[in-house]
Enzyme design. Sequence first.
Site, PDB file in Angstrom:
ATOM      1  N   GLU A   1     -19.456  -5.086 -16.413  1.00  8.97           N
ATOM      2  CA  GLU A   1     -18.090  -5.362 -15.903  1.00  8.97           C
ATOM      3  C   GLU A   1     -17.265  -5.929 -16.760  1.00  8.97           C
ATOM      4  OE1 GLU A   1     -15.090  -6.870 -13.916  1.00  8.97           O
ATOM      5  OE2 GLU A   1     -16.763  -8.399 -13.068  1.00  8.97           O
TER       6      GLU A   1
ATOM      7  N   ARG B   1     -12.421  -2.213  -9.684  1.00  8.74           N
ATOM      8  CA  ARG B   1     -12.609  -2.849 -11.000  1.00  8.74           C
ATOM      9  C   ARG B   1     -12.136  -2.148 -12.044  1.00  8.74           C
ATOM     10  NH1 ARG B   1     -13.618  -6.506  -7.784  1.00  8.74           N
ATOM     11  NH2 ARG B   1     -15.073  -8.339  -8.276  1.00  8.74           N
TER      12      ARG B   1
ATOM     13  N   SER C   1     -19.286 -11.771 -12.401  1.00  8.65           N
ATOM     14  CA  SER C   1     -20.203 -10.506 -12.204  1.00  8.65           C
ATOM     15  C   SER C   1     -20.150  -9.879 -13.538  1.00  8.65           C
ATOM     16  CB  SER C   1     -19.791  -9.674 -11.342  1.00  8.65           C
ATOM     17  OG  SER C   1     -19.737 -10.042  -9.910  1.00  8.65           O
TER      18      SER C   1
HETATM   19  N1  EPU Z   1     -27.425 -10.205  -2.987  1.00 10.11           N
HETATM   20  C1  EPU Z   1     -28.910 -10.214  -3.690  1.00 10.11           C
HETATM   21  N2  EPU Z   1     -29.087 -11.014  -4.692  1.00 10.11           N
HETATM   22  C2  EPU Z   1     -28.440 -11.989  -5.108  1.00 10.11           C
HETATM   23  C3  EPU Z   1     -26.961 -11.774  -4.727  1.00 10.11           C
HETATM   24  C4  EPU Z   1     -26.419 -11.031  -3.756  1.00 10.11           C
HETATM   25  O1  EPU Z   1     -29.607  -9.442  -3.232  1.00 10.11           O
HETATM   26  O2  EPU Z   1     -28.718 -12.616  -6.079  1.00 10.11           O
HETATM   27  C5  EPU Z   1     -27.072  -9.139  -2.130  1.00 10.11           C
HETATM   28  C6  EPU Z   1     -26.508  -9.914  -1.092  1.00 10.11           C
HETATM   29  O3  EPU Z   1     -27.429 -10.270  -0.010  1.00 10.11           O
HETATM   30  C7  EPU Z   1     -25.586  -9.043  -0.571  1.00 10.11           C
HETATM   31  C8  EPU Z   1     -25.090  -8.144  -1.595  1.00 10.11           C
HETATM   32  O4  EPU Z   1     -26.105  -8.349  -2.691  1.00 10.11           O
HETATM   33  O5  EPU Z   1     -26.291  -8.206   0.404  1.00 10.11           O
HETATM   34  C9  EPU Z   1     -23.552  -8.468  -2.222  1.00 10.11           C
HETATM   35  O6  EPU Z   1     -23.375  -9.774  -2.512  1.00 10.11           O
HETATM   36  P1  EPU Z   1     -22.046 -10.596  -2.619  1.00 10.11           P
HETATM   37  O7  EPU Z   1     -21.649 -10.585  -1.005  1.00 10.11           O
HETATM   38  O8  EPU Z   1     -22.416 -11.861  -3.501  1.00 10.11           O
HETATM   39  O9  EPU Z   1     -21.212  -9.562  -3.430  1.00 10.11           O
HETATM   40  P2  EPU Z   1     -21.274  -8.673  -4.811  1.00 10.11           P
HETATM   41  O10 EPU Z   1     -21.128  -7.237  -4.297  1.00 10.11           O
HETATM   42  O11 EPU Z   1     -22.669  -8.848  -5.543  1.00 10.11           O
HETATM   43  C10 EPU Z   1     -18.939  -8.849  -5.307  1.00 10.11           C
HETATM   44  C11 EPU Z   1     -17.881  -9.048  -6.834  1.00 10.11           C
HETATM   45  C12 EPU Z   1     -17.875 -10.603  -6.938  1.00 10.11           C
HETATM   46  C13 EPU Z   1     -17.382 -11.382  -5.618  1.00 10.11           C
HETATM   47  C14 EPU Z   1     -18.191 -11.216  -4.437  1.00 10.11           C
HETATM   48  C15 EPU Z   1     -17.771 -11.744  -3.285  1.00 10.11           C
HETATM   49  C16 EPU Z   1     -18.396  -7.231  -8.199  1.00 10.11           C
HETATM   50  C17 EPU Z   1     -18.864  -6.726  -9.342  1.00 10.11           C
HETATM   51  N3  EPU Z   1     -18.487  -8.442  -7.797  1.00 10.11           N
HETATM   52  O12 EPU Z   1     -20.291  -9.274  -5.858  1.00 10.11           O
HETATM   53  O13 EPU Z   1     -16.935 -10.988  -8.186  1.00 10.11           O
HETATM   54  O14 EPU Z   1     -17.296 -12.812  -5.819  1.00 10.11           O
HETATM   55  O15 EPU Z   1     -18.373  -9.482  -4.434  1.00 10.11           O
HETATM   56  O16 EPU Z   1     -16.543 -11.087  -2.514  1.00 10.11           O
HETATM   57  O17 EPU Z   1     -17.842  -6.561  -7.487  1.00 10.11           O
HETATM   58  C18 EPU Z   1     -16.605 -10.999 -10.235  1.00 10.11           C
HETATM   59  O18 EPU Z   1     -16.063  -9.598 -10.356  1.00 10.11           O
HETATM   60  O19 EPU Z   1     -16.580 -11.396 -11.407  1.00 10.11           O
HETATM   61  C19 EPU Z   1     -17.187 -11.666  -9.015  1.00 10.11           C
HETATM   62  C20 EPU Z   1     -17.837 -12.496  -8.925  1.00 10.11           C
END
Ligand code: EPU
Length: 366
Positions: free
Chosen positions: A359, A190, A263
């Site tokens: 972000e 990012r 995010s």
């Molecule tokens: N999780 C929680 N609680 C929640 C949501 C997620 O505990 O409410 C845990 C999940 O269980 C999992 C981990 O957090 O172990 C990761 O969750 P997720 O796969 O949804 O990915 P993320 O790291 O939270 C990132 C990106 C998103 C992207 C998703 C999917 C960032 C800041 N965000 O989220 O990007 O869609 O991966 O690949 O890196 C964005 O940048 O606007 C965005 C939505």
Amino acid sequence: MLPERTDMPAERVDMGGYTLIENASLANRNTLRVAARAKLLAEIRDATKLPELLDFPAVRNGRLLVLGEGSNMLFTGDFDGTVLAMETRGVHAEALATSGVQVESDGDSARIAIAAGERWDDFVRWTLGQGYAGLENLILIPGTVGAAPIQNIGAYGCEVAEFIESVEAWDIRERRVVTLDHATCAFGYRDSLFKHEPGRYIVTAVRFVLPRSRPLRTDYAGINEQLARMGVDKPAPFHVAEAVVHLRTSKLPDPMVIGNAGSFFKNPIIDAALADALKREHPGLAVWPQPDGRCKISAAWMIEAAGFKGVREGDAGISNRHALVLVNHGKASGPELWALAQRVIAGVEAKFGVRLEPEPVVIGAV
Ligand code: EPU
């Protein structure tokens, strides 16, 4: 030109290639749907007019803010300067006999230059329709093409940087068009050169190299499971895109329905020793080792564990579907949303000793 007036309706002037609007509302130009105004808004349809526009003393001597779809921005107040809304359109594709520099491909590829103002999701769907691979994991991300390299958008194990050959921009400091190659863009999680030199570049076009085929990335965050549910055992890029659309729509709130900027917090990248210690204390915490030996940890997990998932203070809230997403349930103001975000940052820091960073770009925050 353009004295400050706040008590009159916006006035539009078509300048040929761009339109100027004084005291313009930005409420429909940010996906968090925050009420804010710009002293001057310039809707740009022709990027070659940028030098002319930037030469007006009121523009040259004031603050500048480049806006795509406003899907990664929180206004905490009015913008006392010129907002450049990039509305340029157009795509130019050139077939390449061999694969480009940054992609692994077993077939032909194409170099595709696309104007900054195009919608990202439209572009992804267009590339898939033309039979090009690469962007399937990045479908449905809100925003414009010009914003994609700035924060190096990423999802489901892919980042856009992998397919960017170069970025064309207007260099405000040097007053000329520049082509910044992949290495110069200094992409990170990012992150890019554009975040480190804010206010210097206006991205006007992005050049991609996309292969006809590539090894698909399906081992991340439920894609394989979704493909199995769809009954697909030999996935093509459009199958992966369909799986990602399903996952995103089931996990992330739709900005058309409820105001949000995706995010709101980045996943912190911390030293491996600290990540190990946190993991021992909190076994549920997701930890992703990085190529540089450090570890990315899940901000969403920490926010949920700190009790913020689904909280609501007035119309400002944290989504009950995904803890990374700050939402506007209706009429929340920018300062109200920012205050809640800061409470989340403080709560996570108190519990885990890790400081979350926003972000999106926060405009007007001190
Ligand atoms: N999780 C929680 N609680 C929640 C949501 C997620 O505990 O409410 C845990 C999940 O269980 C999992 C981990 O957090 O172990 C990761 O969750 P997720 O796969 O949804 O990915 P993320 O790291 O939270 C990132 C990106 C998103 C992207 C998703 C999917 C960032 C800041 N965000 O989220 O990007 O869609 O991966 O690949 O890196 C964005 O940048 O606007 C965005 C939505």
